[in-house]
Enzyme design. Sequence first.
Site, PDB file in Angstrom:
ATOM      1  CB  CYS A   1      23.489  43.862  20.044  1.00 26.29           C
ATOM      2  SG  CYS A   1      24.766  42.656  20.413  1.00 26.29           S
TER       3      CYS A   1
ATOM      4  CB  CYS B   1      26.153  40.540  17.616  1.00 23.52           C
ATOM      5  SG  CYS B   1      24.385  40.182  17.692  1.00 23.52           S
TER       6      CYS B   1
ATOM      7  CG  ASP C   1       3.908  12.394   5.119  1.00 25.70           C
ATOM      8  OD1 ASP C   1       3.870  11.969   6.282  1.00 25.70           O
ATOM      9  OD2 ASP C   1       4.769  13.182   4.710  1.00 25.70           O
TER      10      ASP C   1
ATOM     11  CD  GLU D   1      -2.582  -1.159   2.689  1.00 20.89           C
ATOM     12  OE1 GLU D   1      -2.539  -0.168   3.438  1.00 20.89           O
ATOM     13  OE2 GLU D   1      -3.243  -2.174   2.939  1.00 20.89           O
TER      14      GLU D   1
ATOM     15  CE  LYS E   1       8.796   6.489   7.356  1.00 19.17           C
ATOM     16  NZ  LYS E   1       9.540   7.235   8.225  1.00 19.17           N
TER      17      LYS E   1
HETATM   18  S1  IVH Z   1      -1.006   0.308   8.667  1.00 23.89           S
HETATM   19  C1  IVH Z   1      -1.083  -2.136  12.384  1.00 23.89           C
HETATM   20  N1  IVH Z   1      -1.164   1.418   6.280  1.00 23.89           N
HETATM   21  O1  IVH Z   1       2.134   5.163   8.902  1.00 23.89           O
HETATM   22  C2  IVH Z   1      -1.246  -1.314  11.163  1.00 23.89           C
HETATM   23  N2  IVH Z   1      -0.296   2.731   8.055  1.00 23.89           N
HETATM   24  O2  IVH Z   1       4.701   4.742  10.272  1.00 23.89           O
HETATM   25  C3  IVH Z   1      -0.763   0.066  11.344  1.00 23.89           C
HETATM   26  N3  IVH Z   1       0.280   5.024   7.419  1.00 23.89           N
HETATM   27  O3  IVH Z   1       0.864   4.992  12.170  1.00 23.89           O
HETATM   28  C4  IVH Z   1      -0.792   0.998  10.239  1.00 23.89           C
HETATM   29  N4  IVH Z   1      -0.315   4.871   5.305  1.00 23.89           N
HETATM   30  O4  IVH Z   1      -0.325   6.567  10.459  1.00 23.89           O
HETATM   31  C5  IVH Z   1      -0.806   1.577   7.563  1.00 23.89           C
HETATM   32  N5  IVH Z   1      -1.406   2.262   4.134  1.00 23.89           N
HETATM   33  C6  IVH Z   1      -1.051   2.425   5.405  1.00 23.89           C
HETATM   34  C7  IVH Z   1      -0.543   3.664   5.884  1.00 23.89           C
HETATM   35  C8  IVH Z   1      -0.160   3.761   7.227  1.00 23.89           C
HETATM   36  C9  IVH Z   1       0.165   5.668   6.243  1.00 23.89           C
HETATM   37  C10 IVH Z   1       0.826   5.626   8.657  1.00 23.89           C
HETATM   38  C11 IVH Z   1       0.046   5.326   9.916  1.00 23.89           C
HETATM   39  C12 IVH Z   1       1.027   4.645  10.825  1.00 23.89           C
HETATM   40  C13 IVH Z   1       2.342   5.132  10.287  1.00 23.89           C
HETATM   41  C14 IVH Z   1       3.476   4.197  10.660  1.00 23.89           C
END
Ligand code: IVH
Length: 656
Positions: free
Chosen positions: A401, A398, A111, A107, A304
């Site tokens: 001042c 500075c 952000d 997925e 990431k």
């Molecule tokens: S799953 C147990 N799916 O990323 C499942 N999180 O770094 C927990 N986030 O706290 C989350 N897109 O706020 C999931 N497709 C996605 C996401 C997602 C963004 C965020 C979410 C989570 C954070 C973790």
Amino acid sequence: MEERMKELVRILNEANYNYYVLDNPTITDQEFDKYLRELISLEEKYPELKQADSPTSRVGGEVIDGFNKVYHEKPMLSLSNVFNEDEIIEFDERLKKEHIKPEYVCELKIDGLSVSLLYEKGVLKRAATRGDGVVGEDITHNAKTIKDIPLRINEPIDIEVRGEIYMTKKALLELNEKRIDRGVEPLANARNAAAGSVRQLDSKVAASRNLSCFIYHLPNPEDYGIKTHFEALEFMKKLGFVVNDNNRKVEGVKGILSFIEEWTKKRPDLPYDIDGVVIKLNDLADQLRAGYTAKYPKWATAYKFPAELVLTRLKEIKMTVGRTGQVTPNAILEPVLLMGSVISKATLHNEEYIRLKDIREGDIVAIRKAGDVIPRVEKVILDRRTGKEKVFEIPKTCPICGSDLVKKDAAYYCENPMCDKRTIEKLIHFASRDAMNIEGFGDSIVEDFYNMGYLKSIPDFYNLGKYKEELMELEGFGLKSIENLLNALEESKKNSLEKLLFGLGIRHVGAKGAKVLAKHFRTMDNLSIATFDDLVNIPDVGDIIARSIVDYFSDDENKEIIKKLKEYGLNMEYLGTEVANINISGKTFVLTGSLEQLTRDEAEEMIENAGGKTSGSVSKKTYAVIVGKDPGSKYTKALELGIPIWTEEEFLEKIK
Ligand code: IVH
């Protein structure tokens, strides 16, 4: 009349669903407005008949006094991170060792900020932020203004779903255009803008921010007979939630890598910001088998994207003065978009950094930003030099001042304690979030009050009430805003000692150090008479910090500041929120996994000494489960039942 109101609600909600979720409008804007107006006027006449799922809540207007705390039945967990192919292979190998079939759902990692939505009989009852995972905040009034969040779903069932509230790139641009027109600072990025919007007491703000929401998690799939995560996504989509269309089932590491490659390329074209790809095991029975650590599910991880690098022109180098008097060179850049934020400044650290990288005014430079870190100039693009660039000389005085700068190690300092900018920065720091957290005292108000003579030193904050009438006359202020400031000041007097200690700006004492000191000495008086030896004997306090504290408390001016603050009624004691407030008497605990600092017997003894009990199995009555390394099924059970989970460290801290 109620029938007509119900019908209008149904027509409007259906039209919204067709428009926002299915992208398939069924009625014209004029028709929509006509029905909406009819509904509004009926609701005005018969407020008692207003339906729980009425779309008029979308326009906002509900104002709350403060955020109620919300307990998450199942903790809202975060995700572990992976940054490269090797780490993805490791993630997959670990699961394969458990004989888990490597079918994943990939997925986009949106952000924004995560949200939990609770429906009862199909109607939205509660929306909550993640908070610390166990306790979040109730933001229902704001969630109701978000068009992607259905007020009523397509089945009259009880259900919790979780997802991400975010702001599209377009919505952020529009918002920032408006802010610039009004002469207000633009917001740095979509995530902060979204988070700031849901943290508003007045839902009109959220309504005007044009937020969106993707749903990606079903915490209790077994209640609906669902066997895979992908099925859960489809189920939630059918209920009327907006589920991201780019989610894909993939096989093994190969499938994951090609999904990542595809979205690394397509990322700039998306209408919203993503910061990575989330990889989740598809089979829910496999997910349970993979289990959890104290913070993350082991069945999912987040890849990431590497920090982005962009090129821009460095227009000039400007020196800024901080509260400690340190004078730092900053690069003033031609504004560029980097990871969803417009960047026009970057840090250059110190003279040495500029010299080593040979950074000159007029250069084309590469800048990088990772997470929330301040962007920095990585390197100069030497090929782009024209010969017109100017070598920068660190000024000897500075910029504010004019007093001579003094060099200590790599940095330059303005040592004039009266330097305006130093004082302003000190005052800003005192009021800032991690320090006294005095709401409403942003950088510009503090600076204005300083320039107008109302605020010259820290205690002056608490004398502002005396000038209430005068302040109300100032442009941009009124009774309400001044009262808000005064209330915030009054509220801040109750802060625990560590907030005040950090706020005072004692050199080398950061937020963490302040906490250590506050916990150890309990009161300002105790700390103020501590000797160098007393201080260095505390773990986490080194020579430099100890010396700085002794110096601070022997300075007459500082003594005067503390005396005045006491007279204004500020709390000078450690209130030990998380330690002192926990009364575990009569509470039942369960231990699982192997503890590192304690034996089981020791832990049990500590609990019993504090009046608590231990038990061998987790039930609804369990107060908390203390989790060590390699926890067993008690841990999974705790997650299932939504029992708070403490690490060994948390336990030690709380029970101390
Ligand atoms: S799953 C147990 N799916 O990323 C499942 N999180 O770094 C927990 N986030 O706290 C989350 N897109 O706020 C999931 N497709 C996605 C996401 C997602 C963004 C965020 C979410 C989570 C954070 C973790």
